[in-house]
Motif scaffolding. Structure first.
Motif, mmCIF file in Angstrom:
data_model
loop_
_atom_site.group_PDB
_atom_site.id
_atom_site.type_symbol
_atom_site.label_atom_id
_atom_site.label_comp_id
_atom_site.label_asym_id
_atom_site.label_seq_id
_atom_site.Cartn_x
_atom_site.Cartn_y
_atom_site.Cartn_z
ATOM 1 N N ARG A 286 50.028 33.291 -56.479
ATOM 2 C CA ARG A 286 49.317 32.817 -55.269
ATOM 3 C C ARG A 286 50.251 32.575 -54.084
ATOM 4 N N THR A 287 51.551 32.466 -54.357
ATOM 5 C CA THR A 287 52.455 32.200 -53.228
ATOM 6 C C THR A 287 52.746 33.463 -52.405
ATOM 7 N N THR A 288 52.511 34.638 -52.974
ATOM 8 C CA THR A 288 52.741 35.870 -52.192
ATOM 9 C C THR A 288 51.477 36.707 -51.957
ATOM 10 N N TYR B 65 59.503 38.588 -54.574
ATOM 11 C CA TYR B 65 59.710 37.173 -54.797
ATOM 12 C C TYR B 65 60.051 36.538 -53.438
ATOM 13 N N GLN B 66 59.471 35.412 -53.131
ATOM 14 C CA GLN B 66 59.797 34.735 -51.879
ATOM 15 C C GLN B 66 59.884 33.227 -52.069
ATOM 16 N N ASP B 67 60.985 32.650 -51.601
ATOM 17 C CA ASP B 67 61.085 31.192 -51.499
ATOM 18 C C ASP B 67 60.529 30.854 -50.117
ATOM 19 N N GLY B 68 59.225 30.679 -50.079
ATOM 20 C CA GLY B 68 58.496 30.582 -48.812
ATOM 21 C C GLY B 68 59.020 29.518 -47.860
ATOM 22 N N LYS B 69 59.306 28.344 -48.425
ATOM 23 C CA LYS B 69 59.755 27.211 -47.595
ATOM 24 C C LYS B 69 61.058 27.544 -46.870
ATOM 25 N N THR B 70 62.022 28.115 -47.609
ATOM 26 C CA THR B 70 63.326 28.447 -47.019
ATOM 27 C C THR B 70 63.165 29.539 -45.966
ATOM 28 N N PHE C 175 64.079 29.326 -41.778
ATOM 29 C CA PHE C 175 64.939 30.288 -41.061
ATOM 30 C C PHE C 175 64.149 31.043 -40.002
ATOM 31 N N ALA C 176 62.927 31.439 -40.367
ATOM 32 C CA ALA C 176 62.108 32.257 -39.460
ATOM 33 C C ALA C 176 61.759 31.473 -38.198
ATOM 34 N N VAL C 177 61.297 30.260 -38.374
ATOM 35 C CA VAL C 177 60.886 29.430 -37.229
ATOM 36 C C VAL C 177 62.033 29.273 -36.242
ATOM 37 N N GLN D 186 53.848 39.317 -37.576
ATOM 38 C CA GLN D 186 52.721 38.525 -38.084
ATOM 39 C C GLN D 186 52.987 38.086 -39.530
ATOM 40 N N ALA D 187 53.779 37.021 -39.693
ATOM 41 C CA ALA D 187 54.069 36.527 -41.044
ATOM 42 C C ALA D 187 53.318 35.236 -41.313
ATOM 43 N N ASN D 188 53.228 34.418 -40.276
ATOM 44 C CA ASN D 188 52.582 33.114 -40.427
ATOM 45 C C ASN D 188 52.250 32.605 -39.030
ATOM 46 N N ARG D 189 51.035 32.199 -38.826
ATOM 47 C CA ARG D 189 50.609 31.745 -37.508
ATOM 48 C C ARG D 189 51.474 30.603 -36.981
ATOM 49 N N ARG D 190 51.931 29.755 -37.898
ATOM 50 C CA ARG D 190 52.732 28.602 -37.470
ATOM 51 C C ARG D 190 54.100 29.037 -36.923
ATOM 52 N N ILE D 191 54.639 30.142 -37.475
ATOM 53 C CA ILE D 191 55.923 30.664 -36.964
ATOM 54 C C ILE D 191 55.705 31.239 -35.560
ATOM 55 N N SER E 78 60.839 39.451 -34.292
ATOM 56 C CA SER E 78 60.537 39.602 -35.719
ATOM 57 C C SER E 78 61.532 38.813 -36.555
ATOM 58 N N PHE E 79 61.117 38.535 -37.778
ATOM 59 C CA PHE E 79 62.004 37.924 -38.772
ATOM 60 C C PHE E 79 61.588 38.420 -40.139
ATOM 61 N N GLY E 80 62.574 38.795 -40.975
ATOM 62 C CA GLY E 80 62.197 39.289 -42.294
ATOM 63 C C GLY E 80 63.307 39.200 -43.318
HETATM 64 O O1 UT7 Z 1 57.496 38.380 -43.177
HETATM 65 C C1 UT7 Z 1 58.682 38.073 -43.852
HETATM 66 C C2 UT7 Z 1 59.075 36.670 -43.657
HETATM 67 N N1 UT7 Z 1 58.184 35.785 -44.366
HETATM 68 C C3 UT7 Z 1 57.785 34.676 -43.788
HETATM 69 O O2 UT7 Z 1 58.104 34.433 -42.650
HETATM 70 C C4 UT7 Z 1 56.983 33.716 -44.628
HETATM 71 C C5 UT7 Z 1 57.508 32.327 -44.445
HETATM 72 N N2 UT7 Z 1 56.873 31.318 -45.310
HETATM 73 C C6 UT7 Z 1 55.579 30.941 -45.149
HETATM 74 O O3 UT7 Z 1 54.863 31.503 -44.355
HETATM 75 C C7 UT7 Z 1 55.086 29.749 -45.916
HETATM 76 O O4 UT7 Z 1 56.185 29.123 -46.540
HETATM 77 C C8 UT7 Z 1 54.020 30.090 -47.005
HETATM 78 C C9 UT7 Z 1 52.729 30.489 -46.344
HETATM 79 C C10 UT7 Z 1 54.532 31.184 -47.918
HETATM 80 C C11 UT7 Z 1 53.741 28.845 -47.831
HETATM 81 O O5 UT7 Z 1 53.331 27.761 -46.981
HETATM 82 P P1 UT7 Z 1 54.043 26.333 -47.103
HETATM 83 O O6 UT7 Z 1 53.362 25.478 -46.115
HETATM 84 O O7 UT7 Z 1 55.526 26.532 -46.941
HETATM 85 O O8 UT7 Z 1 53.661 25.898 -48.549
HETATM 86 P P2 UT7 Z 1 54.631 25.405 -49.745
HETATM 87 O O9 UT7 Z 1 55.276 26.580 -50.372
HETATM 88 O O10 UT7 Z 1 55.478 24.282 -49.259
HETATM 89 O O11 UT7 Z 1 53.570 24.829 -50.733
HETATM 90 C C12 UT7 Z 1 52.802 23.633 -50.442
HETATM 91 C C13 UT7 Z 1 51.847 23.367 -51.579
HETATM 92 C C14 UT7 Z 1 52.508 23.417 -52.956
HETATM 93 O O12 UT7 Z 1 51.891 22.443 -53.758
HETATM 94 P P3 UT7 Z 1 52.595 21.018 -54.000
HETATM 95 O O13 UT7 Z 1 53.925 21.309 -54.616
HETATM 96 O O14 UT7 Z 1 52.700 20.374 -52.640
HETATM 97 O O15 UT7 Z 1 51.631 20.319 -54.913
HETATM 98 C C15 UT7 Z 1 52.146 24.794 -53.469
HETATM 99 O O16 UT7 Z 1 52.117 24.847 -54.878
HETATM 100 O O17 UT7 Z 1 50.825 24.367 -51.609
HETATM 101 C C16 UT7 Z 1 50.765 24.977 -52.895
HETATM 102 N N3 UT7 Z 1 50.400 26.378 -52.723
HETATM 103 C C17 UT7 Z 1 49.142 26.805 -52.637
HETATM 104 N N4 UT7 Z 1 47.969 26.173 -52.679
HETATM 105 C C18 UT7 Z 1 46.852 26.900 -52.542
HETATM 106 C C19 UT7 Z 1 51.231 27.451 -52.603
HETATM 107 N N5 UT7 Z 1 50.519 28.576 -52.428
HETATM 108 C C20 UT7 Z 1 49.223 28.201 -52.450
HETATM 109 C C21 UT7 Z 1 48.011 28.910 -52.320
HETATM 110 N N6 UT7 Z 1 46.844 28.224 -52.361
HETATM 111 N N7 UT7 Z 1 47.971 30.245 -52.130
#
Ligand code: UT7
Length: 331
Positions: A155-157, A218-223, A227-229, A257-262, A313-315
């Motif tokens: 669900r994270t990707t 695989y993505q460590d989304g938070k990290t 960096f992206a922001v 278009q990776a994340n609206r917040r970015i 862009s950021f990737g």
């Molecule tokens: O294009 C290439 C570059 N990529 C990017 O720029 C992506 C950058 N990262 C992001 O956009 C965000 O980090 C994500 C959208 C991937 C994730 O958003 P986040 O606000 O960073 O969420 P998080 O990983 O900190 O997770 C928050 C919570 C966690 O639960 P706990 O530990 O707080 O209980 C996750 O397990 O949300 C949970 N979670 C989900 N819940 C519902 C993670 N994925 C989901 C999901 N649905 N799909």
């Protein structure tokens, strides 16, 4: 004669028909529409369902759309650069096949891989060829079949990525329009945070790598988010400063278009209001190499000759950057 610059003179795009909505994803993994919308801005994305079609299919469709709309003769194209992270095959560049299929019989072609910044880097490459006078028509395509490398139980990707393609044509310009400036950056320490671990020369494919799901993204989304922001906003603000552009001068932000917040953070750092920020993430999600040209294709009619566009862009890699371009035509 005035200096030769490299301008975008035509655009095209393509997304596959199948719509993977947040509602459908709710039935596949433990997620919900509210979480996806508030955390990413995505409502739906497109998926190429045909198992016998790869990224080349998307790229060909986008290029054909450009050729049809602009009326250019594909035999006049000198070079095709395909930005992609999901080539049809690991060896035998996909761009070569695409060039042949679209009738670019006099072109040479290759792929360029820089994850989500692939298209931005390819714009820079195309510009260098045009400015030097070496080539006159360079077709740059950004295409990715992200569904081929996504684990739909993660669900994270799986909520983020979608399939799509966009194409632009670069040609010489003598009115000072086209690409004005660029800031391109990379940092290899980022590769552990966004990657596909196996299937390359470091960890070749084995039955075990397949069993361990090491061929998926695989993505460590938070990290990556952190960096992206910072970095996307930094280069965008810097390119404005370096070119003495105020927020009034900038007509459009064309952001990955990776994340609206970015995107919001970048726009806010640039002092731009929402009406100048191009967004289609809600419909397509993150299409990797295709986000920037798909934005140009979707919003082409709004651009006026002379408009100032800032691309950002950021990737994965990490790779990032910003380009300042003056739009060269009215639709
Ligand atoms: O294009 C290439 C570059 N990529 C990017 O720029 C992506 C950058 N990262 C992001 O956009 C965000 O980090 C994500 C959208 C991937 C994730 O958003 P986040 O606000 O960073 O969420 P998080 O990983 O900190 O997770 C928050 C919570 C966690 O639960 P706990 O530990 O707080 O209980 C996750 O397990 O949300 C949970 N979670 C989900 N819940 C519902 C993670 N994925 C989901 C999901 N649905 N799909």
């Amino acid at each position: 004669m005035n200096k030769t610059t490299a301008a975008i003179t035509a655009v095209g795009g393509y997304v596959p028909e199948f719509v993977l909505s947040n509602k459908i994803l709710e039935t596949m993994v433990d997620t919900n529409d509210e979480w996806i919308t508030s955390r990413t801005g995505i409502k739906e994305r497109r998926v190429l369902k045909d198992s016998d079609k790869g990224t080349s299919y998307l790229a060909i469709k986008a290029a054909e759309d450009l050729i049809e709309k602009s009326g250019i003769d594909p035999s006049e194209i000198d070079l095709v650069i395909l930005a992609t992270a999901t080539p049809d095959l690991p060896v035998a560049a996909t761009g070569v096949y695409v060039a042949t299929e679209i009738g670019a019989v006099n072109a040479f072609a290759y792929d360029l891989q820089a994850a989500c910044s692939g298209f931005l880097y390819a714009m820079s490459t195309a510009t260098a060829y045009i400015e030097s006078g070496r080539y006159k028509k360079v077709l740059v395509i950004g295409a990715d079949k992200m569904s081929s490398i996504i684990d739909y139980t993660d669900r994270t990707t799986c909520i983020i990525f979608g399939d799509g393609a966009g194409a632009v044509l670069f040609e010489p310009n003598h009115e000072g329009l086209g690409l004005q400036d660029e800031i391109l950056r990379s940092d290899g320490s980022g590769r552990e945070f966004l990657k596909i671990s196996a299937g390359g020369s470091l960890i070749p494919a084995t039955a075990q790598t397949v069993a361990d799901k090491q061929h998926y993204v695989y993505q460590d989304g938070k990290t990556v988010f952190k960096f992206a922001v910072t970095n996307m906003a930094d280069v965008s603000a810097k390119i404005m400063e370096r070119n003495n552009l105020t927020n009034e001068d900038v007509n459009w932000l064309v952001p990955h278009q990776a994340n609206r917040r970015i995107i919001d953070a970048t726009a806010s750092r640039m002092g731009l209001d929402d009406s100048k920020v191009l967004m289609n993430i809600q419909r397509y999600g993150n299409t990797t190499s295709a986000t920037l040209p798909l934005l140009l294709n979707d919003f082409e009619k709004r651009f006026k000759k002379g408009d100032n566009l800032i691309f950002a862009s950021f990737g994965g890699g990490f790779t990032w950057g910003s380009i300042y371009l003056k739009w060269a035509y009215n639709s």
